[in-house]
Design a protein around this motif. Sequence first.
Motif, PDB file in Angstrom:
ATOM      1  N   ILE A   1      32.742  49.831  32.209  1.00 13.69           N
ATOM      2  CA  ILE A   1      31.752  48.821  32.426  1.00 13.69           C
ATOM      3  C   ILE A   1      31.589  48.417  33.887  1.00 13.69           C
ATOM      4  N   ASP A   2      30.412  48.362  34.255  1.00 14.83           N
ATOM      5  CA  ASP A   2      29.876  48.229  35.547  1.00 14.83           C
ATOM      6  C   ASP A   2      29.851  46.654  35.622  1.00 14.83           C
ATOM      7  N   GLY A   3      29.870  46.221  37.137  1.00 11.19           N
ATOM      8  CA  GLY A   3      29.482  44.737  37.184  1.00 11.19           C
ATOM      9  C   GLY A   3      30.742  44.011  37.262  1.00 11.19           C
ATOM     10  N   THR A   4      30.679  42.631  37.954  1.00 10.19           N
ATOM     11  CA  THR A   4      31.653  41.881  38.158  1.00 10.19           C
ATOM     12  C   THR A   4      31.640  40.615  37.209  1.00 10.19           C
ATOM     13  N   LYS A   5      32.589  40.254  36.553  1.00  8.35           N
ATOM     14  CA  LYS A   5      32.753  39.511  35.639  1.00  8.35           C
ATOM     15  C   LYS A   5      34.082  38.368  35.879  1.00  8.35           C
ATOM     16  N   ILE A   6      34.073  37.218  36.357  1.00 10.06           N
ATOM     17  CA  ILE A   6      35.109  36.616  36.484  1.00 10.06           C
ATOM     18  C   ILE A   6      35.177  35.121  35.387  1.00 10.06           C
ATOM     19  N   ILE A   7      36.014  35.134  34.631  1.00  6.67           N
ATOM     20  CA  ILE A   7      36.193  34.204  33.811  1.00  6.67           C
ATOM     21  C   ILE A   7      37.440  33.047  34.050  1.00  6.67           C
ATOM     22  N   ILE A   8      37.407  31.937  33.301  1.00  8.83           N
ATOM     23  CA  ILE A   8      38.729  31.213  33.590  1.00  8.83           C
ATOM     24  C   ILE A   8      38.741  30.642  32.056  1.00  8.83           C
ATOM     25  N   PRO A   9      39.747  31.537  31.175  1.00 14.69           N
ATOM     26  CA  PRO A   9      39.932  31.221  29.852  1.00 14.69           C
ATOM     27  C   PRO A   9      40.929  29.934  29.542  1.00 14.69           C
ATOM     28  N   ASP A  10      40.979  29.221  28.637  1.00 13.88           N
ATOM     29  CA  ASP A  10      41.879  28.198  28.838  1.00 13.88           C
ATOM     30  C   ASP A  10      43.312  28.772  28.507  1.00 13.88           C
ATOM     31  N   ILE A  11      43.327  29.818  27.819  1.00 14.12           N
ATOM     32  CA  ILE A  11      44.986  30.310  27.725  1.00 14.12           C
ATOM     33  C   ILE A  11      44.692  31.751  27.636  1.00 14.12           C
ATOM     34  N   SER A  12      45.402  32.591  28.570  1.00  8.58           N
ATOM     35  CA  SER A  12      45.523  34.073  28.426  1.00  8.58           C
ATOM     36  C   SER A  12      46.800  34.503  28.429  1.00  8.58           C
ATOM     37  N   ILE A  13      46.976  35.613  27.563  1.00  9.03           N
ATOM     38  CA  ILE A  13      48.408  36.345  27.606  1.00  9.03           C
ATOM     39  C   ILE A  13      48.417  37.766  28.102  1.00  9.03           C
ATOM     40  N   ILE A  14      48.873  38.037  29.043  1.00  4.91           N
ATOM     41  CA  ILE A  14      48.650  39.136  29.722  1.00  4.91           C
ATOM     42  C   ILE A  14      50.151  39.727  29.827  1.00  4.91           C
ATOM     43  N   CYS A  15      50.091  41.058  29.415  1.00  5.09           N
ATOM     44  CA  CYS A  15      51.227  41.982  29.216  1.00  5.09           C
ATOM     45  C   CYS A  15      51.336  43.200  30.340  1.00  5.09           C
ATOM     46  N   ASP A  16      49.988  43.657  30.911  1.00  5.47           N
ATOM     47  CA  ASP A  16      49.987  44.714  31.722  1.00  5.47           C
ATOM     48  C   ASP A  16      50.209  43.960  33.385  1.00  5.47           C
ATOM     49  N   LYS A  17      51.438  44.049  33.849  1.00  3.88           N
ATOM     50  CA  LYS A  17      51.588  43.387  35.043  1.00  3.88           C
ATOM     51  C   LYS A  17      50.616  44.059  36.572  1.00  3.88           C
ATOM     52  N   SER A  18      50.168  45.228  36.238  1.00  2.99           N
ATOM     53  CA  SER A  18      49.733  45.927  37.183  1.00  2.99           C
ATOM     54  C   SER A  18      48.539  45.386  38.062  1.00  2.99           C
ATOM     55  N   GLY A  19      47.684  44.338  37.043  1.00  5.53           N
ATOM     56  CA  GLY A  19      46.718  43.814  37.825  1.00  5.53           C
ATOM     57  C   GLY A  19      46.772  42.448  38.480  1.00  5.53           C
TER      58      GLY A  19
END
Length: 188
Positions: free
Chosen positions: A78-96
């Motif tokens: 997917i092209d383009g930049t998308k910056i979001i501010i979710p109320d809560i995020s659960i992230i398992c991939d630490k590489s980002g």
Amino acid sequence: MHKYLNESISADEYFQIRENSEALLEYIDGFVYMSPSPSTKHQRISRKLQIKFGNLLEGNPCELFSAPYDIELKNDKIDGTKIIIPDISIICDKSGFTDARYVGVPNLIVEILSPSNQSHDLITKLNLYMNYGVKEYWIVNPMLNSITVYALNDEKMYEQHDMKTETGEITSKFLNGFRIDLTSIFAN
């Protein structure tokens, strides 16, 4: 949730606006969206969900992040930049992780609706998160005391995994065995 500006701008221009603004601003396909300030009920629900998810994630490699924390959605297809501010995020991939934000796709996102952002979270973000491959999307509606959980199926489309209003336990597909009693989330 409404457009902050009516014209399309670059990601660099967005970051310049962000530096000079206290508002919660998201950037999707060239447009800047402003989130309303969270209500008291919104804050209570967010805190209770953070505690429940946090207890489950103790000792788990996944991490919980709450607003305001920037997520730059990144998917090679997917092209383009998308910056979001979710109320809560659960992230398992630490590489980002970077110093400023997370670049990638969270595993689970929770959005708590407000009267002014319902269509943005119910339509725009639902499609955005599905297309980027967020495994599970929780939509919390404080006006109806309901939670709807969407999970990606084998065709990479969202299916409603669970939905409860007022009472009962809501479950997660991604966090196998995780359950939350609705009355504990919506009680003052």
